[in-house]
Design a protein around this motif. Structure first.
Motif, PDB file in Angstrom:
ATOM      1  N   ALA A  64       0.832  -1.205   0.000  1.00 30.45           N
ATOM      2  CA  ALA A  64       0.000   0.000   0.000  1.00 30.45           C
ATOM      3  C   ALA A  64       0.866   1.254   0.000  1.00 30.45           C
ATOM      4  O   ALA A  64       0.596   2.217  -0.732  1.00 30.45           O
ATOM      5  CB  ALA A  64      -0.925  -0.005   1.220  1.00 30.45           C
ATOM      6  N   GLN A  65       1.909   1.251   0.802  1.00 32.62           N
ATOM      7  CA  GLN A  65       2.791   2.419   0.873  1.00 32.62           C
ATOM      8  C   GLN A  65       3.502   2.647  -0.459  1.00 32.62           C
ATOM      9  O   GLN A  65       3.634   3.786  -0.912  1.00 32.62           O
ATOM     10  CB  GLN A  65       3.819   2.221   1.984  1.00 32.62           C
ATOM     11  CG  GLN A  65       4.692   3.441   2.240  1.00 32.62           C
ATOM     12  CD  GLN A  65       5.477   3.313   3.525  1.00 32.62           C
ATOM     13  OE1 GLN A  65       5.104   2.574   4.422  1.00 32.62           O
ATOM     14  NE2 GLN A  65       6.566   4.045   3.621  1.00 32.62           N
ATOM     15  N   GLN A  66       3.935   1.568  -1.094  1.00 29.44           N
ATOM     16  CA  GLN A  66       4.600   1.692  -2.384  1.00 29.44           C
ATOM     17  C   GLN A  66       3.642   2.231  -3.444  1.00 29.44           C
ATOM     18  O   GLN A  66       4.018   3.074  -4.268  1.00 29.44           O
ATOM     19  CB  GLN A  66       5.163   0.339  -2.816  1.00 29.44           C
ATOM     20  CG  GLN A  66       5.940   0.387  -4.126  1.00 29.44           C
ATOM     21  CD  GLN A  66       6.540  -0.962  -4.501  1.00 29.44           C
ATOM     22  OE1 GLN A  66       6.357  -1.941  -3.780  1.00 29.44           O
ATOM     23  NE2 GLN A  66       7.241  -1.026  -5.602  1.00 29.44           N
ATOM     24  N   ALA A  67       2.396   1.745  -3.418  1.00 24.31           N
ATOM     25  CA  ALA A  67       1.400   2.208  -4.384  1.00 24.31           C
ATOM     26  C   ALA A  67       1.112   3.692  -4.199  1.00 24.31           C
ATOM     27  O   ALA A  67       1.004   4.446  -5.182  1.00 24.31           O
ATOM     28  CB  ALA A  67       0.114   1.396  -4.230  1.00 24.31           C
ATOM     29  N   VAL A  68       0.990   4.124  -2.938  1.00 22.76           N
ATOM     30  CA  VAL A  68       0.724   5.540  -2.663  1.00 22.76           C
ATOM     31  C   VAL A  68       1.871   6.402  -3.169  1.00 22.76           C
ATOM     32  O   VAL A  68       1.664   7.421  -3.838  1.00 22.76           O
ATOM     33  CB  VAL A  68       0.500   5.759  -1.159  1.00 22.76           C
ATOM     34  CG1 VAL A  68       0.469   7.236  -0.843  1.00 22.76           C
ATOM     35  CG2 VAL A  68      -0.805   5.124  -0.716  1.00 22.76           C
ATOM     36  N   ARG A  69       3.089   6.012  -2.847  1.00 22.07           N
ATOM     37  CA  ARG A  69       4.238   6.819  -3.244  1.00 22.07           C
ATOM     38  C   ARG A  69       4.391   6.898  -4.760  1.00 22.07           C
ATOM     39  O   ARG A  69       4.718   7.959  -5.312  1.00 22.07           O
ATOM     40  CB  ARG A  69       5.511   6.244  -2.608  1.00 22.07           C
ATOM     41  CG  ARG A  69       5.598   6.507  -1.115  1.00 22.07           C
ATOM     42  CD  ARG A  69       6.879   5.971  -0.523  1.00 22.07           C
ATOM     43  NE  ARG A  69       7.022   6.355   0.873  1.00 22.07           N
ATOM     44  CZ  ARG A  69       8.037   5.985   1.643  1.00 22.07           C
ATOM     45  NH1 ARG A  69       8.990   5.194   1.152  1.00 22.07           N
ATOM     46  NH2 ARG A  69       8.102   6.382   2.903  1.00 22.07           N
ATOM     47  N   VAL A 191      -0.132  22.761  -4.561  1.00 15.57           N
ATOM     48  CA  VAL A 191      -1.255  21.823  -4.507  1.00 15.57           C
ATOM     49  C   VAL A 191      -0.952  20.801  -3.415  1.00 15.57           C
ATOM     50  O   VAL A 191       0.111  20.177  -3.418  1.00 15.57           O
ATOM     51  CB  VAL A 191      -1.459  21.111  -5.854  1.00 15.57           C
ATOM     52  CG1 VAL A 191      -2.608  20.103  -5.755  1.00 15.57           C
ATOM     53  CG2 VAL A 191      -1.742  22.126  -6.964  1.00 15.57           C
ATOM     54  N   VAL A 192      -1.882  20.671  -2.486  1.00 14.76           N
ATOM     55  CA  VAL A 192      -1.742  19.709  -1.394  1.00 14.76           C
ATOM     56  C   VAL A 192      -2.526  18.453  -1.773  1.00 14.76           C
ATOM     57  O   VAL A 192      -3.711  18.533  -2.113  1.00 14.76           O
ATOM     58  CB  VAL A 192      -2.272  20.280  -0.067  1.00 14.76           C
ATOM     59  CG1 VAL A 192      -2.075  19.268   1.061  1.00 14.76           C
ATOM     60  CG2 VAL A 192      -1.577  21.595   0.257  1.00 14.76           C
ATOM     61  N   ILE A 193      -1.868  17.314  -1.711  1.00 22.64           N
ATOM     62  CA  ILE A 193      -2.499  16.042  -2.059  1.00 22.64           C
ATOM     63  C   ILE A 193      -2.607  15.178  -0.811  1.00 22.64           C
ATOM     64  O   ILE A 193      -1.630  14.997  -0.090  1.00 22.64           O
ATOM     65  CB  ILE A 193      -1.696  15.272  -3.125  1.00 22.64           C
ATOM     66  CG1 ILE A 193      -1.431  16.156  -4.343  1.00 22.64           C
ATOM     67  CG2 ILE A 193      -2.418  13.999  -3.535  1.00 22.64           C
ATOM     68  CD1 ILE A 193      -0.465  15.534  -5.329  1.00 22.64           C
ATOM     69  N   SER A 194      -3.795  14.661  -0.575  1.00 19.91           N
ATOM     70  CA  SER A 194      -4.017  13.721   0.527  1.00 19.91           C
ATOM     71  C   SER A 194      -4.677  12.471  -0.049  1.00 19.91           C
ATOM     72  O   SER A 194      -5.716  12.571  -0.704  1.00 19.91           O
ATOM     73  CB  SER A 194      -4.902  14.341   1.601  1.00 19.91           C
ATOM     74  OG  SER A 194      -5.163  13.411   2.630  1.00 19.91           O
ATOM     75  N   MET A 195      -4.059  11.315   0.188  1.00 14.91           N
ATOM     76  CA  MET A 195      -4.582  10.083  -0.405  1.00 14.91           C
ATOM     77  C   MET A 195      -4.412   8.913   0.548  1.00 14.91           C
ATOM     78  O   MET A 195      -3.374   8.772   1.192  1.00 14.91           O
ATOM     79  CB  MET A 195      -3.866   9.786  -1.719  1.00 14.91           C
ATOM     80  CG  MET A 195      -4.338   8.502  -2.389  1.00 14.91           C
ATOM     81  SD  MET A 195      -3.752   8.312  -4.099  1.00 14.91           S
ATOM     82  CE  MET A 195      -1.995   8.393  -3.860  1.00 14.91           C
ATOM     83  N   THR A 196      -5.437   8.079   0.630  1.00 13.29           N
ATOM     84  CA  THR A 196      -5.381   6.844   1.400  1.00 13.29           C
ATOM     85  C   THR A 196      -5.662   5.674   0.470  1.00 13.29           C
ATOM     86  O   THR A 196      -6.661   5.667  -0.247  1.00 13.29           O
ATOM     87  CB  THR A 196      -6.420   6.848   2.541  1.00 13.29           C
ATOM     88  OG1 THR A 196      -6.206   7.990   3.376  1.00 13.29           O
ATOM     89  CG2 THR A 196      -6.290   5.588   3.386  1.00 13.29           C
ATOM     90  N   VAL A 197      -4.761   4.696   0.491  1.00 12.51           N
ATOM     91  CA  VAL A 197      -4.879   3.521  -0.377  1.00 12.51           C
ATOM     92  C   VAL A 197      -5.028   2.273   0.488  1.00 12.51           C
ATOM     93  O   VAL A 197      -4.410   2.170   1.562  1.00 12.51           O
ATOM     94  CB  VAL A 197      -3.644   3.385  -1.289  1.00 12.51           C
ATOM     95  CG1 VAL A 197      -3.676   2.078  -2.061  1.00 12.51           C
ATOM     96  CG2 VAL A 197      -3.591   4.552  -2.263  1.00 12.51           C
ATOM     97  N   ALA A 198      -5.840   1.329   0.051  1.00  8.48           N
ATOM     98  CA  ALA A 198      -6.099   0.095   0.805  1.00  8.48           C
ATOM     99  C   ALA A 198      -5.451  -1.100   0.129  1.00  8.48           C
ATOM    100  O   ALA A 198      -5.373  -1.183  -1.092  1.00  8.48           O
ATOM    101  CB  ALA A 198      -7.599  -0.139   0.938  1.00  8.48           C
ATOM    102  N   GLU A 199      -4.989  -2.026   0.954  1.00  3.25           N
ATOM    103  CA  GLU A 199      -4.512  -3.335   0.489  1.00  3.25           C
ATOM    104  C   GLU A 199      -5.103  -4.387   1.425  1.00  3.25           C
ATOM    105  O   GLU A 199      -5.309  -4.131   2.612  1.00  3.25           O
ATOM    106  CB  GLU A 199      -2.984  -3.419   0.518  1.00  3.25           C
ATOM    107  CG  GLU A 199      -2.295  -2.636  -0.578  1.00  3.25           C
ATOM    108  CD  GLU A 199      -2.450  -3.248  -1.951  1.00  3.25           C
ATOM    109  OE1 GLU A 199      -2.780  -4.443  -2.018  1.00  3.25           O
ATOM    110  OE2 GLU A 199      -2.245  -2.533  -2.956  1.00  3.25           O
ATOM    111  N   TYR A 211      -1.159   9.191   2.914  1.00  3.13           N
ATOM    112  CA  TYR A 211       0.019   9.941   2.486  1.00  3.13           C
ATOM    113  C   TYR A 211      -0.409  11.357   2.166  1.00  3.13           C
ATOM    114  O   TYR A 211      -1.363  11.587   1.423  1.00  3.13           O
ATOM    115  CB  TYR A 211       0.635   9.283   1.253  1.00  3.13           C
ATOM    116  CG  TYR A 211       2.052   9.706   0.974  1.00  3.13           C
ATOM    117  CD1 TYR A 211       3.129   8.992   1.489  1.00  3.13           C
ATOM    118  CD2 TYR A 211       2.327  10.815   0.181  1.00  3.13           C
ATOM    119  CE1 TYR A 211       4.436   9.371   1.234  1.00  3.13           C
ATOM    120  CE2 TYR A 211       3.624  11.200  -0.083  1.00  3.13           C
ATOM    121  CZ  TYR A 211       4.675  10.473   0.439  1.00  3.13           C
ATOM    122  OH  TYR A 211       5.969  10.865   0.186  1.00  3.13           O
ATOM    123  N   ASN A 212       0.300  12.325   2.722  1.00  3.95           N
ATOM    124  CA  ASN A 212       0.050  13.741   2.455  1.00  3.95           C
ATOM    125  C   ASN A 212       1.325  14.373   1.910  1.00  3.95           C
ATOM    126  O   ASN A 212       2.421  14.098   2.419  1.00  3.95           O
ATOM    127  CB  ASN A 212      -0.375  14.481   3.730  1.00  3.95           C
ATOM    128  CG  ASN A 212      -1.716  14.017   4.247  1.00  3.95           C
ATOM    129  OD1 ASN A 212      -2.721  14.130   3.558  1.00  3.95           O
ATOM    130  ND2 ASN A 212      -1.741  13.496   5.455  1.00  3.95           N
TER     131      ASN A 212
END
Length: 222
Positions: A64-69, A191-199, A211-212
């Motif tokens: 999940a962390q790799q996908a977000v990054r 631009v501020v990006i906030s994203m949450t990804v699930a695995e 990840y922000n």
């Protein structure tokens, strides 16, 4: 003499054989042994399952962390580009570097091929890009990369997104609102990006990674 020795050996053999037979396990001893073995095996299984669950969860978290990054890296690359205009002729009062800006959709433009104009009708030129978040009533939503405005062509850019938002700041760090009014889009600098990804982590359920980040629009305000 021979008879006495032979008789003595027979007697010893009979005595030893009888002793071996008498030293066998009793039913109680067998039951106790089985109970202890069961407890030990249960403990080993419990530790093994705990390690397996931990390993699975750690793998899911890393994925999940790799996908977000990776997703943020792609977004950041495009968000840094709006306003790029080497000949100072691509943008006018009607063609703006940032055409749309709200919490779930961002459309930006840049003269990437440096021909002095923006190729609005050719998505392959990569001179405009639109990212949008599918916030439909689904468990796991998507970030989509849209095509030409007014056409139903878009592709999934990222799956399994549980939360996503854009925010826009001016040069002083002030929030420009949602959506950013057309008159204020020229003031966007960050631009501020906030994203949450699930695995999914098997029996451990779902793992979410938040990840922000802030991306500077390096070609705006020059």
């Amino acid at each position: 003499m021979k008879g006495r020795i032979s008789t003595g050996l027979k007697s010893m053999q009979n005595s030893n054989a009888g002793g071996i037979r008498n030293r066998g396990f009793t039913l109680v001893e067998l039951l106790i042994t089985m109970a202890v073995a069961s407890i030990v095996m249960a403990a080993i299984y419990s530790v093994y399952m705990g390690l397996t669950r931990s390993y699975t969860r750690q793998n899911a978290t890393a994925d999940a962390q790799q996908a977000v990054r990776a997703t943020i890296a792609y977004l950041a690359e495009d968000i840094m580009m709006p306003g790029f205009d080497s000949q100072k002729t691509a943008f006018t009062t009607t063609i703006l570097p940032i055409e749309h800006a709200d919490s779930i959709r961002l459309r930006v433009k840049a003269d990437r091929n440096m021909d002095g104009s923006i190729d609005d009708d050719n998505p392959d030129a990569l001179e405009f890009v639109t990212y949008s978040y599918n916030s439909a009533a689904e468990t796991l939503d998507q970030i989509r990369l849209e095509g030409i405005v007014g056409k139903e062509d878009s592709e999934i850019f990222m799956d399994n997104v549980t939360a996503f938002s854009f925010a826009y700041l001016d040069a002083d760090g002030n929030d420009l609102g949602d959506p950013v009014p057309a008159a204020d889009r020229d003031d966007i600098r960050t631009v501020v990006i906030s994203m949450t990804v699930a695995e999914w982590a098997g029996r451990e359920g779902r793992v979410d990674r938040l990840y922000n980040t802030q991306v500077k629009c390096r070609n705006l305000g020059l």
